[in-house]
Design a protein around this motif. Structure first.
Motif: not given
Length: 154
Positions: A22-43
């Protein structure tokens, strides 16, 4: 050994394994959210740059791009003409007006190219007649009136 102690150890091991995944999945989800936010900011920055570029008057188009714009006006008119009837069966007056405006833009672009616009007017009139032919006689009459009121060429 007490059976409750064994059950307690088994539950503890299962809980630790569950917590790990569960902790590992949460960390991965946080990384995905960070990447999506970076993509959104770049767009967002790209949209701002494109908007500024389009608003600047220093844009010059080559002949091929101008030809594409002219083709696009004719194509857009075709697409707008596909929606001449609303879902309730009534004439879509906004689409008729948009259709006429695209016709005006198309003919203006042909004039800017220095071409004889008679062929372009005939082509656009044929498109109008084709698209208006599916309308009922009453709607066709109303659409023709709207078209004539909004078109700049005859």
């Amino acid at each position: 050994m007490d059976p409750f102690f064994i059950v307690y150890i088994i539950l503890l091991i299962i809980s630790i394994v569950f917590w790990f995944f569960l902790n590992r999945a949460s960390v991965r989800a946080d990384r995905v959210v960070e990447l999506l936010e970076a993509i959104d900011k770049k767009n967002g920055r790209q949209v701002e740059l494109l908007t500024a570029l389009l608003e600047s008057s220093t844009i010059s188009l080559n002949d091929e791009e101008k030809e594409q714009l002219i083709t696009d006006y004719f194509h857009e008119a075709k697409l707008v003409a596909e929606n001449l009837i609303l879902s309730d069966g009534q004439l879509n007056e906004d689409s008729v007006i948009k259709f006429a405006k695209f016709g005006n833009k198309y003919i203006e672009k042909e004039q800017e190219k220095g071409k004889d616009i008679n062929d372009s007017i005939v082509s656009f009139t044929m498109l109008k007649n084709q698209k208006f032919s599916v309308l009922s006689p009453k709607d066709r009459k109303n659409a023709n009136e709207l078209y004539k009121n909004n078109i700049n060429f005859s």
